[in-house]
Design a protein around this motif. Structure first.
Motif, PDB file in Angstrom:
ATOM      1  N   GLU A  59      -6.785 -10.304 -11.946  1.00 42.76           N
ATOM      2  CA  GLU A  59      -6.953 -10.006 -13.378  1.00 42.76           C
ATOM      3  C   GLU A  59      -7.910  -8.827 -13.583  1.00 42.76           C
ATOM      4  OE1 GLU A  59      -8.307 -13.755 -14.776  1.00 42.76           O
ATOM      5  OE2 GLU A  59      -6.288 -14.514 -15.210  1.00 42.76           O
ATOM      6  N   ILE A  60      -9.000  -8.820 -12.821  1.00 39.01           N
ATOM      7  CA  ILE A  60      -9.980  -7.736 -12.929  1.00 39.01           C
ATOM      8  C   ILE A  60      -9.349  -6.406 -12.523  1.00 39.01           C
ATOM      9  CG2 ILE A  60     -12.105  -6.801 -11.927  1.00 39.01           C
ATOM     10  CD1 ILE A  60     -13.123  -9.720 -11.771  1.00 39.01           C
ATOM     11  N   LEU A  61      -8.601  -6.406 -11.429  1.00 38.58           N
ATOM     12  CA  LEU A  61      -7.946  -5.187 -10.967  1.00 38.58           C
ATOM     13  C   LEU A  61      -6.966  -4.660 -12.019  1.00 38.58           C
ATOM     14  CD1 LEU A  61      -7.288  -6.186  -7.248  1.00 38.58           C
ATOM     15  CD2 LEU A  61      -8.795  -4.341  -8.033  1.00 38.58           C
ATOM     16  N   THR A  62      -6.259  -5.570 -12.668  1.00 41.17           N
ATOM     17  CA  THR A  62      -5.310  -5.169 -13.701  1.00 41.17           C
ATOM     18  C   THR A  62      -6.036  -4.569 -14.898  1.00 41.17           C
ATOM     19  OG1 THR A  62      -3.735  -6.876 -13.008  1.00 41.17           O
ATOM     20  CG2 THR A  62      -3.465  -5.984 -15.224  1.00 41.17           C
ATOM     21  N   SER A  63      -7.130  -5.175 -15.307  1.00 37.89           N
ATOM     22  CA  SER A  63      -7.909  -4.646 -16.423  1.00 37.89           C
ATOM     23  C   SER A  63      -8.483  -3.266 -16.100  1.00 37.89           C
ATOM     24  CB  SER A  63      -9.040  -5.613 -16.779  1.00 37.89           C
ATOM     25  OG  SER A  63      -8.520  -6.843 -17.251  1.00 37.89           O
ATOM     26  N   GLU A  64      -8.984  -3.110 -14.885  1.00 32.88           N
ATOM     27  CA  GLU A  64      -9.527  -1.815 -14.469  1.00 32.88           C
ATOM     28  C   GLU A  64      -8.426  -0.758 -14.442  1.00 32.88           C
ATOM     29  OE1 GLU A  64     -11.379  -2.605 -10.739  1.00 32.88           O
ATOM     30  OE2 GLU A  64     -13.236  -3.372 -11.637  1.00 32.88           O
ATOM     31  N   TYR A  65      -7.245  -1.173 -14.004  1.00 34.14           N
ATOM     32  CA  TYR A  65      -6.081  -0.290 -13.992  1.00 34.14           C
ATOM     33  C   TYR A  65      -5.764   0.183 -15.414  1.00 34.14           C
ATOM     34  CZ  TYR A  65      -1.192   0.838 -12.472  1.00 34.14           C
ATOM     35  OH  TYR A  65       0.002   1.427 -12.174  1.00 34.14           O
ATOM     36  N   ALA A  75      -3.839   4.838  -8.394  1.00 29.28           N
ATOM     37  CA  ALA A  75      -3.211   4.585  -7.095  1.00 29.28           C
ATOM     38  C   ALA A  75      -4.015   3.574  -6.289  1.00 29.28           C
ATOM     39  CB  ALA A  75      -3.065   5.892  -6.321  1.00 29.28           C
ATOM     40  N   THR A  76      -5.337   3.719  -6.309  1.00 26.71           N
ATOM     41  CA  THR A  76      -6.197   2.813  -5.552  1.00 26.71           C
ATOM     42  C   THR A  76      -6.124   1.393  -6.099  1.00 26.71           C
ATOM     43  OG1 THR A  76      -7.723   4.616  -5.008  1.00 26.71           O
ATOM     44  CG2 THR A  76      -8.574   2.364  -4.828  1.00 26.71           C
ATOM     45  N   LEU A  77      -6.177   1.269  -7.425  1.00 27.15           N
ATOM     46  CA  LEU A  77      -6.152  -0.060  -8.044  1.00 27.15           C
ATOM     47  C   LEU A  77      -4.785  -0.725  -7.903  1.00 27.15           C
ATOM     48  CD1 LEU A  77      -8.176   0.867 -11.244  1.00 27.15           C
ATOM     49  CD2 LEU A  77      -8.920  -0.731  -9.461  1.00 27.15           C
ATOM     50  N   ASN A  78      -3.731   0.064  -7.991  1.00 30.35           N
ATOM     51  CA  ASN A  78      -2.384  -0.487  -7.809  1.00 30.35           C
ATOM     52  C   ASN A  78      -2.221  -1.045  -6.398  1.00 30.35           C
ATOM     53  OD1 ASN A  78       0.446  -0.861  -8.704  1.00 30.35           O
ATOM     54  ND2 ASN A  78       0.890   0.657  -7.133  1.00 30.35           N
ATOM     55  N   HIS A  79      -2.672  -0.291  -5.414  1.00 28.72           N
ATOM     56  CA  HIS A  79      -2.616  -0.750  -4.021  1.00 28.72           C
ATOM     57  C   HIS A  79      -3.449  -2.009  -3.845  1.00 28.72           C
ATOM     58  CE1 HIS A  79      -3.979  -0.782   0.233  1.00 28.72           C
ATOM     59  NE2 HIS A  79      -2.741  -0.388   0.482  1.00 28.72           N
ATOM     60  N   ALA A  80      -4.654  -2.019  -4.409  1.00 25.25           N
ATOM     61  CA  ALA A  80      -5.537  -3.173  -4.262  1.00 25.25           C
ATOM     62  C   ALA A  80      -4.920  -4.429  -4.871  1.00 25.25           C
ATOM     63  CB  ALA A  80      -6.893  -2.882  -4.912  1.00 25.25           C
ATOM     64  N   PHE A  81      -4.283  -4.293  -6.033  1.00 27.89           N
ATOM     65  CA  PHE A  81      -3.635  -5.438  -6.678  1.00 27.89           C
ATOM     66  C   PHE A  81      -2.540  -6.014  -5.791  1.00 27.89           C
ATOM     67  CE2 PHE A  81      -0.260  -7.338  -9.171  1.00 27.89           C
ATOM     68  CZ  PHE A  81      -0.919  -8.146 -10.076  1.00 27.89           C
ATOM     69  N   HIS A  82      -1.644  -5.166  -5.343  1.00 26.85           N
ATOM     70  CA  HIS A  82      -0.511  -5.642  -4.548  1.00 26.85           C
ATOM     71  C   HIS A  82      -0.957  -6.267  -3.231  1.00 26.85           C
ATOM     72  CE1 HIS A  82       3.144  -4.270  -6.715  1.00 26.85           C
ATOM     73  NE2 HIS A  82       2.270  -3.459  -7.305  1.00 26.85           N
ATOM     74  N   PHE A  83      -1.884  -5.632  -2.554  1.00 26.68           N
ATOM     75  CA  PHE A  83      -2.254  -6.130  -1.238  1.00 26.68           C
ATOM     76  C   PHE A  83      -3.170  -7.354  -1.321  1.00 26.68           C
ATOM     77  CE2 PHE A  83      -0.063  -2.484   0.064  1.00 26.68           C
ATOM     78  CZ  PHE A  83       0.281  -2.683   1.392  1.00 26.68           C
ATOM     79  N   LYS A  84      -3.917  -7.491  -2.404  1.00 24.68           N
ATOM     80  CA  LYS A  84      -4.665  -8.736  -2.626  1.00 24.68           C
ATOM     81  C   LYS A  84      -3.693  -9.892  -2.755  1.00 24.68           C
ATOM     82  CE  LYS A  84      -8.290 -11.278  -3.539  1.00 24.68           C
ATOM     83  NZ  LYS A  84      -9.276 -11.575  -2.482  1.00 24.68           N
ATOM     84  N   LEU A  85      -2.590  -9.659  -3.448  1.00 25.09           N
ATOM     85  CA  LEU A  85      -1.554 -10.680  -3.608  1.00 25.09           C
ATOM     86  C   LEU A  85      -0.864 -10.976  -2.277  1.00 25.09           C
ATOM     87  CD1 LEU A  85       0.298 -12.469  -5.353  1.00 25.09           C
ATOM     88  CD2 LEU A  85       1.635 -10.398  -5.876  1.00 25.09           C
ATOM     89  N   TYR A  86      -0.453  -9.937  -1.572  1.00 30.22           N
ATOM     90  CA  TYR A  86       0.310 -10.135  -0.334  1.00 30.22           C
ATOM     91  C   TYR A  86      -0.507 -10.792   0.773  1.00 30.22           C
ATOM     92  CZ  TYR A  86       3.273  -6.651  -2.668  1.00 30.22           C
ATOM     93  OH  TYR A  86       4.038  -5.963  -3.574  1.00 30.22           O
ATOM     94  N   GLU A  87      -1.781 -10.448   0.840  1.00 29.22           N
ATOM     95  CA  GLU A  87      -2.631 -11.015   1.894  1.00 29.22           C
ATOM     96  C   GLU A  87      -2.719 -12.530   1.789  1.00 29.22           C
ATOM     97  OE1 GLU A  87      -6.206  -8.830   1.364  1.00 29.22           O
ATOM     98  OE2 GLU A  87      -5.403  -7.011   2.335  1.00 29.22           O
ATOM     99  N   ALA A  88      -2.579 -13.049   0.582  1.00 26.21           N
ATOM    100  CA  ALA A  88      -2.634 -14.501   0.392  1.00 26.21           C
ATOM    101  C   ALA A  88      -1.439 -15.204   1.032  1.00 26.21           C
ATOM    102  CB  ALA A  88      -2.694 -14.837  -1.101  1.00 26.21           C
ATOM    103  N   ALA A  89      -0.383 -14.462   1.318  1.00 26.09           N
ATOM    104  CA  ALA A  89       0.792 -15.055   1.968  1.00 26.09           C
ATOM    105  C   ALA A  89       0.500 -15.410   3.423  1.00 26.09           C
ATOM    106  CB  ALA A  89       1.977 -14.110   1.888  1.00 26.09           C
ATOM    107  N   GLY A  90      -0.498 -14.738   4.021  1.00 25.17           N
ATOM    108  CA  GLY A  90      -0.903 -15.056   5.382  1.00 25.17           C
ATOM    109  C   GLY A  90       0.098 -14.676   6.452  1.00 25.17           C
ATOM    110  N   SER A  91       0.843 -13.585   6.253  1.00 23.81           N
ATOM    111  CA  SER A  91       1.836 -13.154   7.243  1.00 23.81           C
ATOM    112  C   SER A  91       1.359 -11.926   8.008  1.00 23.81           C
ATOM    113  CB  SER A  91       3.171 -12.837   6.569  1.00 23.81           C
ATOM    114  OG  SER A  91       4.090 -12.313   7.508  1.00 23.81           O
TER     115      SER A  91
END
Length: 241
Positions: free
Chosen positions: A126-132, A142-158
């Motif tokens: 939510e914070i990353l989206t607001s900052e975006y 670009a930095t915030l978009n990458h951070a949002f997506h990879f914060k989400l993907y990392e939770a998948a644990g793959s």
């Protein structure tokens, strides 16, 4: 005669040693180039000479060559004659392949992540989206978009999917850059519409909707390229001819 078989440095004394970082000069060069590719800082056809990059980064040529070779193996760059390396030229066919691969793999990662996201993780998204939404700087976007997506993907644990996604983002960077020349979809608040949709789907535990919102988010830049005429593709690749 007594023979000392141990020293004051043996045993528990070793417990006081701190871990040593294993990042090399090559790793640092690779990371900078990787991040620049992901953030769309390079045009299609842009040439890299190891000596020039080394001079710019104040390092020797060898780790630069190794970092460039690594990026070539990941298909973010392509090798040419005379030890030159370049950003691949743009084609609509490749744009479509990258978009399809991203939506398939990233959609799966996002769906897997839902069950693992903590309250703190969601708050961070939510914070990353607001900052975006609050920034107008393309670099920050670009930095915030990458951070949002990879914060989400990392939770998948793959550990298998994540390197593939990194490679796809590097390959996509020049296409996103090209799309931004036609339109700037990533520098207004409408750009985070699908990020908000992803967050709403996460809260609802709706895997299908998370994947749908993610697909719509990824597709924005590629949809712009789909509408571009032949002259646009010639112009974008013209500097390399």
């Amino acid at each position: 005669m007594n023979i000392q078989t141990s020293s004051k440095f043996d045993g528990p004394g070793l417990d006081h040693l701190a871990p040593v970082g294993r990042e090399t000069v090559q790793d640092r060069i690779y990371r900078q180039l990787r991040d620049a590719l992901i953030q769309g800082r390079f045009d299609a056809g842009e040439i890299f000479l190891a000596g020039d990059v080394a001079q710019r980064m104040s390092v020797s040529s060898m780790p630069v060559r190794e970092a460039l070779a690594r990026l070539v193996s990941e298909r973010a760059l392509e090798a040419m004659a005379n030890r030159r390396v370049r950003v691949p030229l743009l084609t609509l066919e490749r744009a479509r392949d990258i978009a399809q691969a991203r939506t398939l793999i990233e959609g799966e990662l996002a769906a897997r992540a839902i069950a693992n996201l903590t309250h703190a993780d969601i708050k961070r998204l939510e914070i990353l989206t607001s900052e975006y939404e609050d920034t107008g700087e393309a670099q920050d976007v670009a930095t915030l978009n990458h951070a949002f997506h990879f914060k989400l993907y990392e939770a998948a644990g793959s550990s298998v999917f994540m390197p593939i996604v990194e490679s796809l983002w590097m390959q996509a960077g020049p296409y996103v850059r090209a799309a931004a020349k036609l339109h700037s979809p990533l520098t207004d608040t409408a750009a985070t519409l699908h990020h908000r949709g992803i967050l709403a789907a996460i809260r609802a535990g709706d895997k299908a909707q998370v994947s749908a919102e993610l697909t719509a988010d990824i597709s924005q830049s590629f949809a712009i390229l789909e509408r571009a005429g032949p002259e646009f593709w010639v112009a974008e690749n013209g500097a390399a001819s």
